[in-house]
Enzyme design. Structure first.
Site, PDB file in Angstrom:
ATOM      1  N   LYS A  21       0.845  -1.218   0.000  1.00 35.02           N
ATOM      2  CA  LYS A  21       0.000   0.000   0.000  1.00 35.02           C
ATOM      3  C   LYS A  21       0.876   1.262   0.000  1.00 35.02           C
ATOM      4  CE  LYS A  21      -2.512   2.476   3.670  1.00 35.02           C
ATOM      5  NZ  LYS A  21      -1.388   3.114   4.354  1.00 35.02           N
ATOM      6  N   ASN A  22       1.844   1.303   0.910  1.00 33.43           N
ATOM      7  CA  ASN A  22       2.597   2.547   1.080  1.00 33.43           C
ATOM      8  C   ASN A  22       3.614   2.795  -0.027  1.00 33.43           C
ATOM      9  OD1 ASN A  22       1.105   3.109   3.301  1.00 33.43           O
ATOM     10  ND2 ASN A  22       2.674   2.569   4.802  1.00 33.43           N
ATOM     11  N   ARG A  91      -4.935   9.478   3.292  1.00 34.88           N
ATOM     12  CA  ARG A  91      -3.796  10.268   3.739  1.00 34.88           C
ATOM     13  C   ARG A  91      -2.845  10.539   2.566  1.00 34.88           C
ATOM     14  NH1 ARG A  91      -2.149  13.307   7.754  1.00 34.88           N
ATOM     15  NH2 ARG A  91       0.075  13.302   8.040  1.00 34.88           N
ATOM     16  N   CYS A 115      -6.035   7.563   8.826  1.00 29.33           N
ATOM     17  CA  CYS A 115      -6.451   6.850  10.037  1.00 29.33           C
ATOM     18  C   CYS A 115      -6.295   7.727  11.281  1.00 29.33           C
ATOM     19  CB  CYS A 115      -5.582   5.602  10.196  1.00 29.33           C
ATOM     20  SG  CYS A 115      -5.993   4.324   9.005  1.00 29.33           S
ATOM     21  N   LYS A 160      12.798  16.208  11.105  1.00 27.46           N
ATOM     22  CA  LYS A 160      12.402  15.055  11.917  1.00 27.46           C
ATOM     23  C   LYS A 160      12.175  13.881  10.972  1.00 27.46           C
ATOM     24  CE  LYS A 160       8.491  13.716  14.767  1.00 27.46           C
ATOM     25  NZ  LYS A 160       7.158  14.028  15.227  1.00 27.46           N
ATOM     26  N   SER A 162      10.524  11.554   8.843  1.00 28.64           N
ATOM     27  CA  SER A 162       9.159  11.439   8.320  1.00 28.64           C
ATOM     28  C   SER A 162       9.197  10.894   6.896  1.00 28.64           C
ATOM     29  CB  SER A 162       8.471  12.807   8.328  1.00 28.64           C
ATOM     30  OG  SER A 162       7.375  12.819   7.437  1.00 28.64           O
TER      31      SER A 162
HETATM   32  C1  UD1 Z   1       3.413   6.696   6.577  1.00 28.51           C
HETATM   33  C2  UD1 Z   1       2.415   5.654   6.171  1.00 28.51           C
HETATM   34  C3  UD1 Z   1       1.796   4.999   7.395  1.00 28.51           C
HETATM   35  C4  UD1 Z   1       2.887   4.491   8.328  1.00 28.51           C
HETATM   36  C5  UD1 Z   1       3.914   5.580   8.620  1.00 28.51           C
HETATM   37  C6  UD1 Z   1       5.121   5.076   9.409  1.00 28.51           C
HETATM   38  C7  UD1 Z   1       1.511   6.359   4.011  1.00 28.51           C
HETATM   39  C8  UD1 Z   1       0.376   6.952   3.255  1.00 28.51           C
HETATM   40  N1  UD1 Z   1       1.385   6.262   5.350  1.00 28.51           N
HETATM   41  O1  UD1 Z   1       2.693   7.699   7.296  1.00 28.51           O
HETATM   42  O2  UD1 Z   1       0.972   3.924   6.963  1.00 28.51           O
HETATM   43  O3  UD1 Z   1       2.287   4.100   9.547  1.00 28.51           O
HETATM   44  O4  UD1 Z   1       4.430   6.135   7.403  1.00 28.51           O
HETATM   45  O5  UD1 Z   1       5.765   4.064   8.681  1.00 28.51           O
HETATM   46  O6  UD1 Z   1       2.520   5.987   3.426  1.00 28.51           O
HETATM   47  N2  UD1 Z   1       5.115  14.162  11.410  1.00 28.51           N
HETATM   48  C9  UD1 Z   1       5.132  15.485  11.785  1.00 28.51           C
HETATM   49  N3  UD1 Z   1       4.996  16.421  10.802  1.00 28.51           N
HETATM   50  C10 UD1 Z   1       4.857  16.087   9.490  1.00 28.51           C
HETATM   51  C11 UD1 Z   1       4.847  14.717   9.124  1.00 28.51           C
HETATM   52  C12 UD1 Z   1       4.986  13.775  10.112  1.00 28.51           C
HETATM   53  O7  UD1 Z   1       5.267  15.833  12.959  1.00 28.51           O
HETATM   54  O8  UD1 Z   1       4.745  16.988   8.652  1.00 28.51           O
HETATM   55  C13 UD1 Z   1       5.239  13.133  12.464  1.00 28.51           C
HETATM   56  C14 UD1 Z   1       4.032  12.198  12.518  1.00 28.51           C
HETATM   57  O9  UD1 Z   1       2.979  12.744  13.272  1.00 28.51           O
HETATM   58  C15 UD1 Z   1       4.634  10.975  13.147  1.00 28.51           C
HETATM   59  C16 UD1 Z   1       6.057  10.958  12.576  1.00 28.51           C
HETATM   60  O10 UD1 Z   1       6.334  12.294  12.143  1.00 28.51           O
HETATM   61  O11 UD1 Z   1       4.713  11.123  14.539  1.00 28.51           O
HETATM   62  C17 UD1 Z   1       6.268  10.006  11.413  1.00 28.51           C
HETATM   63  O12 UD1 Z   1       5.305  10.274  10.406  1.00 28.51           O
HETATM   64  P1  UD1 Z   1       5.551   9.871   8.881  1.00 28.51           P
HETATM   65  O13 UD1 Z   1       6.761   9.025   8.775  1.00 28.51           O
HETATM   66  O14 UD1 Z   1       5.488  11.124   8.068  1.00 28.51           O
HETATM   67  O15 UD1 Z   1       4.291   8.977   8.570  1.00 28.51           O
HETATM   68  P2  UD1 Z   1       3.259   9.156   7.414  1.00 28.51           P
HETATM   69  O16 UD1 Z   1       3.995   9.499   6.151  1.00 28.51           O
HETATM   70  O17 UD1 Z   1       2.137  10.014   7.875  1.00 28.51           O
END
Ligand code: UD1
Length: 412
Positions: A21-22, A91, A115, A160, A162
């Site tokens: 999916k991701n 998302r 989610c 951070k 992400s």
């Molecule tokens: C993606 C996946 C999700 C998975 C996650 C971790 C998709 C669509 N989703 O989510 O299924 O659970 O990776 O492997 O691919 N954060 C911030 N600011 C931002 C972005 C993120 O503070 O602008 C924080 C988030 O709240 C979280 C952390 O960084 O605490 C990691 O998030 P991130 O790695 O970005 O996850 P997603 O891309 O949202």
């Protein structure tokens, strides 16, 4: 949607892992950058992909999804504000922002949904777009981004870890001649996207903590790409087998699952694996001590599933969630099912148990829903799970696959 699940399941058989999916979501978004047609194989049949396809169709692209293969032709792609309801439902629609900035230098989009696993801000994405020279404002749930200056930074740092922000920074910077992204987190799914972008003719390399992009001339007729297997789906069936029977999981890339697989082996669970296969049997292990982290460490997506697995551990297991603060729904379900479990903020202590009292459960997110399905399968009688549509966002045919293993599941 509600489902009814019979407890005491004895499962046996083979599961073929679907595409990730991701990886599929950003790759499908990035297909809009192709100069020519794109053929994607091993695309999972999940509702997040269906929603994304609906958005892409509204942009005048031709897209055909047959079996697990998508053919997309973006010859007539046109700019439109992304004010479609489908953007809110997933998302990953936010990857269209990066793609639109590269294609059109602007984007308007309904803020993405997803989610309920925490506040899930997109500040890091916005900061990256800012660094690339774009201005943004948010009004009535609509994010509008446009170019503010000619001087565009060629070197970005993601502050951070992400996945989403790193991928979006890359997608948003592909109209530049050169770009460097420091401290990006791409994980296996982002690496699959990078492989795909390189097939589209972009020139992206990685060294140490730095991702480097250099513009190259591109002209392709048809680009073909096979999506990598879904590591989280594969592990979901592994956990199911460890609790309910004998399951062989095929077409999985175990290289990217080494960390959680080795935890299970070290704990004494009956599990063997080779490059592309995992074989598990119902068994008990020693207490687990797990802390979620970024790849290659323990994935946050597996945390609720391993919480249920703790039922088959001896002694007190400890699970700590460090990535998404609100991904702790499963522990109340464990408590309601008679399992000795304590949870404080992001840390849970769970005791192994022989008895799981079936309940009426409610799913709050994709992985929580999958964990509830497994909990229901080990219950003492029938359980229901409401909101099960969350699970269809990310699991290809999960009901059919689980019934094929011998489960008794009805859609209500
Ligand atoms: C993606 C996946 C999700 C998975 C996650 C971790 C998709 C669509 N989703 O989510 O299924 O659970 O990776 O492997 O691919 N954060 C911030 N600011 C931002 C972005 C993120 O503070 O602008 C924080 C988030 O709240 C979280 C952390 O960084 O605490 C990691 O998030 P991130 O790695 O970005 O996850 P997603 O891309 O949202």
């Amino acid at each position: 949607m509600d489902i009814r699940v019979a407890g005491g399941a004895k499962l046996r058989g083979t599961v073929i892992t679907s595409g990730s999916k991701n990886a599929a979501i950003p790759i499908l978004c990035a297909s809009l950058l192709a100069k020519g047609k794109v053929l994607l194989r091993n695309v999972p049949r999940i509702s997040d992909i269906d929603n994304l396809i609906e958005i892409i169709k509204k942009l005048n692209c031709q897209i055909v999804f047959k079996g697990h293969t998508i053919l997309i032709d973006n010859t007539f792609l046109t700019y439109k504000p992304l004010l479609f309801e489908e953007c809110r439902k997933i998302r990953g629609s936010y990857y269209l922002i990066g793609v639109f900035l590269t294609l059109f230098a602007k984007c308007e989009i309904l803020l993405p949904g997803g989610c309920q696993i925490g506040s899930r801000p997109i500040d890091l994405h916005l900061k990256a777009f800012n660094d690339l020279g774009y201005d943004y404002h948010i009004e009535n749930d609509v994010l509008s981004i446009s170019k503010k200056q000619a001087i565009i930074s060629k070197a970005l740092k993601i502050e951070k870890k992400s996945v989403g922000a790193s991928i979006n920074a890359l997608l948003g910077g592909l109209s530049l001649d050169e770009l460097e992204i420091e401290n990006g987190l791409f994980e296996p799914e982002g690496m699959d996207l990078i492989n795909f972008l390189n097939k589209l003719g972009f020139n992206i390399t990685q060294s140490d903590n730095m991702l480097i992009y250099m513009r190259k001339e591109r002209d392709f007729k048809l680009v073909k790409h096979t999506i990598i297997p879904d590591r989280i789906e594969a592990m979901t069936y592994a956990v199911m087998g460890l609790l309910c029977g004998d399951i062989t999981i095929k077409k999985v890339d175990t290289k990217v699952l080494k960390y959680p697989l080795d935890i299970l082996i070290a704990s004494g669970f009956k599990l063997k694996y080779s490059d592309n296969e995992i074989i598990v049997s119902n068994s008990y292990g020693k207490a687990l001590n797990i802390k979620t982290d970024v790849y290659p460490l323990f994935p946050t997506d597996l945390q609720p599933l391993f919480a249920v697995l703790c039922v088959n551990t001896r002694g007190q297991s400890k699970i700590e969630e460090t990535v998404f603060e609100n991904r702790m729904h499963i522990y109340q379900d464990l408590i309601n099912s008679g399992i000795n479990c304590k949870v404080e903020k992001n840390i849970a202590i769970i005791e192994g148990s022989k008895n799981v009292v079936s309940q009426d459960y409610k799913a709050y997110d994709l992985r929580h829903g999958a964990a509830l399905l497994i909990l229901a399968l080990i219950g003492n009688k029938f359980s229901t799970i409401s909101n099960f549509e969350y699970v269809f966002r990310g699991y290809d045919d999960i009901i059919k696959k689980t019934i094929a293993l011998g489960a008794d599941i009805q859609m209500l």
